[in-house]
Design an enzyme around this catalytic site. Structure first.
Site, PDB file in Angstrom:
ATOM      1  N   ASP A   1       0.865  -1.175   0.000  1.00 35.91           N
ATOM      2  CA  ASP A   1       0.000   0.000   0.000  1.00 35.91           C
ATOM      3  C   ASP A   1       0.903   1.227   0.000  1.00 35.91           C
ATOM      4  O   ASP A   1       1.715   1.398   0.913  1.00 35.91           O
ATOM      5  CB  ASP A   1      -0.863  -0.043   1.277  1.00 35.91           C
TER       6      ASP A   1
ATOM      7  N   ASP B   1      -2.847   4.749  -2.364  1.00 31.47           N
ATOM      8  CA  ASP B   1      -3.784   5.349  -1.427  1.00 31.47           C
ATOM      9  C   ASP B   1      -4.192   6.747  -1.885  1.00 31.47           C
ATOM     10  O   ASP B   1      -3.349   7.549  -2.293  1.00 31.47           O
ATOM     11  CB  ASP B   1      -3.076   5.448  -0.063  1.00 31.47           C
TER      12      ASP B   1
ATOM     13  N   GLU C   1      -6.870   3.640  -5.367  1.00 31.11           N
ATOM     14  CA  GLU C   1      -8.042   3.896  -4.529  1.00 31.11           C
ATOM     15  C   GLU C   1      -8.785   5.067  -5.161  1.00 31.11           C
ATOM     16  O   GLU C   1      -8.436   6.220  -4.954  1.00 31.11           O
ATOM     17  CB  GLU C   1      -7.644   4.249  -3.091  1.00 31.11           C
TER      18      GLU C   1
ATOM     19  N   HIS D   1     -11.414  -1.561   4.434  1.00 33.70           N
ATOM     20  CA  HIS D   1     -11.162  -1.152   5.821  1.00 33.70           C
ATOM     21  C   HIS D   1     -11.678   0.239   6.159  1.00 33.70           C
ATOM     22  O   HIS D   1     -11.445   0.721   7.268  1.00 33.70           O
ATOM     23  CB  HIS D   1      -9.656  -1.223   6.102  1.00 33.70           C
ATOM     24  N   ASP D   2     -12.322   0.902   5.206  1.00 32.06           N
ATOM     25  CA  ASP D   2     -12.810   2.267   5.447  1.00 32.06           C
ATOM     26  C   ASP D   2     -14.319   2.374   5.542  1.00 32.06           C
ATOM     27  O   ASP D   2     -14.836   3.458   5.824  1.00 32.06           O
ATOM     28  CB  ASP D   2     -12.353   3.188   4.303  1.00 32.06           C
TER      29      ASP D   2
HETATM   30  O1  TEU Z   1      -8.642   6.561   2.287  1.00 35.86           O
HETATM   31  C1  TEU Z   1      -8.954   7.726   1.577  1.00 35.86           C
HETATM   32  C2  TEU Z   1     -10.386   8.072   1.665  1.00 35.86           C
HETATM   33  O2  TEU Z   1     -10.907   8.770   0.822  1.00 35.86           O
HETATM   34  C3  TEU Z   1     -11.087   7.507   2.847  1.00 35.86           C
HETATM   35  O3  TEU Z   1     -10.461   8.166   3.857  1.00 35.86           O
HETATM   36  C4  TEU Z   1     -12.535   7.674   3.008  1.00 35.86           C
HETATM   37  O4  TEU Z   1     -12.985   8.921   2.584  1.00 35.86           O
HETATM   38  C5  TEU Z   1     -12.874   7.539   4.482  1.00 35.86           C
HETATM   39  O5  TEU Z   1     -12.089   6.527   5.064  1.00 35.86           O
HETATM   40  C6  TEU Z   1     -14.317   7.210   4.682  1.00 35.86           C
HETATM   41  O6  TEU Z   1     -14.544   6.923   6.022  1.00 35.86           O
HETATM   42  C7  TEU Z   1      -7.338   6.168   2.398  1.00 35.86           C
HETATM   43  C8  TEU Z   1      -7.207   4.962   3.300  1.00 35.86           C
HETATM   44  O7  TEU Z   1      -7.891   3.872   2.756  1.00 35.86           O
HETATM   45  C9  TEU Z   1      -7.686   5.304   4.672  1.00 35.86           C
HETATM   46  O8  TEU Z   1      -7.675   4.217   5.536  1.00 35.86           O
HETATM   47  C10 TEU Z   1      -6.768   6.391   5.194  1.00 35.86           C
HETATM   48  O9  TEU Z   1      -7.220   6.814   6.445  1.00 35.86           O
HETATM   49  C11 TEU Z   1      -6.723   7.580   4.238  1.00 35.86           C
HETATM   50  O10 TEU Z   1      -6.497   7.196   2.894  1.00 35.86           O
HETATM   51  C12 TEU Z   1      -5.584   8.498   4.583  1.00 35.86           C
HETATM   52  O11 TEU Z   1      -4.377   7.913   4.232  1.00 35.86           O
END
Ligand code: TEU
Ligand code: CA
Length: 567
Positions: free
Chosen positions: A130, A232, A293, A355-356
């Site tokens: 990642d 990311d 992403e 995971h988000d």
């Molecule tokens: O996520 C980017 C992102 O757009 C997400 O943060 C999303 O909007 C949010 O999690 C919704 O709840 C990436 C990663 O996947 C995330 O885990 C990180 O926190 C973020 O980037 C910052 O690096």
């Protein structure tokens, strides 16, 4: 034999073997297929804190992943994407990186990583890292130097701007994680921009030194053997240089900030210059893949991410089809057809879980049919012409476990946003391996997030034993995706396009053979008479319940699904 003759002879033999290998069309085709492994792949996302805890400190680690490779092999995954394992103050649990070329001690050592690579390679499982390109940690030496003065060599590596006269930030931009996206630093008497937490300062991608430093990081990990990168937040690399205020829209977000557009802070055209550069860098090594992403609004925007000349990302994520969040048949069908037909013949990468976001088991109302819905989603994910992303635990039906009290929250978003935004802990709980204490995840009682309360029944060991379990359903589907020619390479053809309840399509190879997939997106049984299939019968390859297909007619139970070879 004169001295040196044997050496010369061996050398000639090596050259001739090499040239046969290199110029043999069959080996060349095989190498090509191998380099394109990602086109039909099942990629399994691992959140390393939560997969396996080998050293018993309650936090998952690299050795904990290595220990479970046989499980992943058995499941049939082609690659694992591991979310960040680099040294990090862990403000955003690894998405705030302070050293791009090492392993965080909580996760293990570089030797552990090398062993994981070797063991994964033995099992033909690729490893995807990642890469967080948009920002570093505020503890990264680059940022520490950059903030020290306005004149240091890295002064321009981050986005520094003067505030407004009254000490206000440069403009109205807000962070995705709440409140102003600008943070004041008195050593420079300036603000820096952060799209995410204030501990995640955005790099200045307009600076070629930044770009080159990051490209070298990619080379470093490719030399270590990684098969590619998940990039990311890659749409966030550039911001409007004129710093125009984002237009405000109506209402407030979960953090209480006014809602804004993102026309000056997301998906700017300059992103594509970097994507082309990145692709050149990964193309220096055969068989590597770039995954993005990419939260986008439609298939046209998605198509752009592959590059006008297919020279950008191979697999930008389609985060639309799997995130309708309701079983709206027409909308789901439209998104699927768009992804299959409007991205210039490229491969869509679908996901229902990550995971988000709350797990799909929470986002889709199951109306009392949890098991059928989980199988339906598996079918919708694994049978179109796509690459598929699985999130750990999805294959056993893991559910969300929300922290009960604010004090229990780990994810800082939840700390800032409680109670409207409870953070992402719920979908990050430890993998449920068996019915032992801590679900076999760890030997300590105090795991970093508590184990889900359903682990006694929802776990790998018990589902492995049950031939009708969700886990075995996933295994069969993944096997079928590999062994059945139509599912592997057949073109995608939508059928029964006006059915308001059932999503159906075929996968068809040039020899005329086809496989039918039908998914009932409602809580009622549905009878089908598919016109395109009149006079055809089907041999059921896999279905969520026993059924027969004759003359294109059959019925599906609530949220039922079927994959059938047509005769
Ligand atoms: O996520 C980017 C992102 O757009 C997400 O943060 C999303 O909007 C949010 O999690 C919704 O709840 C990436 C990663 O996947 C995330 O885990 C990180 O926190 C973020 O980037 C910052 O690096
Ligand atoms: Ca550990």
């Amino acid at each position: 034999m004169r001295p040196g003759t044997l050496r010369r002879w061996l050398c000639r033999l090596a050259i001739s073997t090499l040239s046969t290998l290199l110029f043999n069309p069959i080996t060349a085709r095989a190498a090509d297929a191998d380099n394109n492994w990602w086109k039909t792949a099942v990629i399994y996302e691992i959140y390393p804190r939560s997969f396996g805890d080998a050293n018993g400190d309650g936090i998952g680690d690299i050795n904990g992943i290595t220990a479970h490779l046989d499980y992943l092999k058995d499941l049939g995954v082609d690659a694992i994407w591991i979310t960040p394992f680099f040294p990090s103050p862990l403000v955003d649990f690894g998405y705030d990186i302070s050293d791009y070329r090492a392993i965080d001690p909580q996760f293990g050592t570089m030797a552990d990583f090398d062993r994981l690579m070797a063991e994964a390679t033995k099992r033909n499982i690729r490893v995807i890292a990642d890469m967080v390109l948009n920002h570093t940690s505020d503890q990264h030496p680059w940022f520490i130097e950059s903030k020290s003065s306005r004149t240091n060599p890295k002064a321009d590596w981050f986005l520094w701007r003067d505030g407004k006269a009254n000490g206000q930030p440069p403009n109205n931009w807000i962070s995705i994680f709440g409140h102003s996206a600008w943070q004041y630093v008195d050593t420079r008497n300036q603000f820096y921009y952060h799209a995410f937490y204030k501990e995640q300062p955005d790099l200045n991608w307009g600076n070629s030194d930044v770009r080159n430093a990051m490209y070298d990081v990619l080379r470093f990990w490719m030399q270590k053997g990684v098969a590619g990168f998940r990039l990311d937040a890659v749409t966030h690399l550039f911001e409007d240089p004129a710093l125009r205020d984002e237009p405000t829209t109506s209402g407030t977000n979960k953090f209480g900030d006014p809602n804004h557009d993102t026309i000056y802070t997301d998906n700017l055209p300059q992103v594509h210059d970097v994507l082309r550069d990145l692709r050149k860098v990964t193309d220096e090594y055969p068989g590597r893949v770039l995954i993005g992403e990419t939260y986008l609004n439609n298939a046209n925007d998605l198509a752009l991410m592959y590059g006008k000349n297919n020279d950008e990302l191979q697999l930008p994520m389609d985060l639309q089809y799997g995130f309708v969040n309701s079983f709206d048949t027409a909308k789901t069908r439209q998104l699927l057809v768009d992804a299959e037909t409007k991205i210039n013949g490229n491969t869509p990468l679908f996901a229902f879980d990550n995971h988000d976001n709350p797990r799909s088991t929470e986002r889709y109302d199951q109306k009392g049919h949890a098991d059928a819905v989980a199988r339906l989603i598996a079918t919708m994910l694994l049978t179109p012409k796509d690459s598929a992303l699985l999130y750990y635990g999805q294959e056993i039906g893991m559910t969300d476990h929300l922290p009960r009290r604010k004090e229990d929250v780990q994810d800082p978003i939840g700390k800032i946003g409680w109670p409207r935004e409870k953070g992402r802990d719920a979908e990050r709980t430890p993998m449920q391996w068996n019915a032992d204490n801590q679900a076999g995840f760890s030997s300590t009682k105090k795991t970093w997030l508590p184990v889900g309360s359903d682990y006694k029944t929802v776990n790998v060991a018990s589902e492995n034993k049950d031939p009708n379990s969700l886990l075995n359903f996933y295994k069969k589907l993944i096997q079928l995706r590999k062994s059945n020619a139509q599912l592997r390479e057949g073109e995608f053809v939508i059928v029964d396009p006006n059915n308001p309840s059932v999503l159906s399509f075929m996968r068809r190879t040039p020899d005329g053979k086809s496989v039918l997939v039908s998914c009932n997106l409602t809580a009622n049984a549905q009878s089908l008479a598919i016109e395109e299939l009149a006079n055809k019968s089907g041999e059921v390859l896999i279905s969520s319940s026993p059924l027969q297909i004759a003359s294109g007619q059959f019925s599906l139970p609530p949220f039922g699904s079927v994959v059938a070879q047509l005769q």
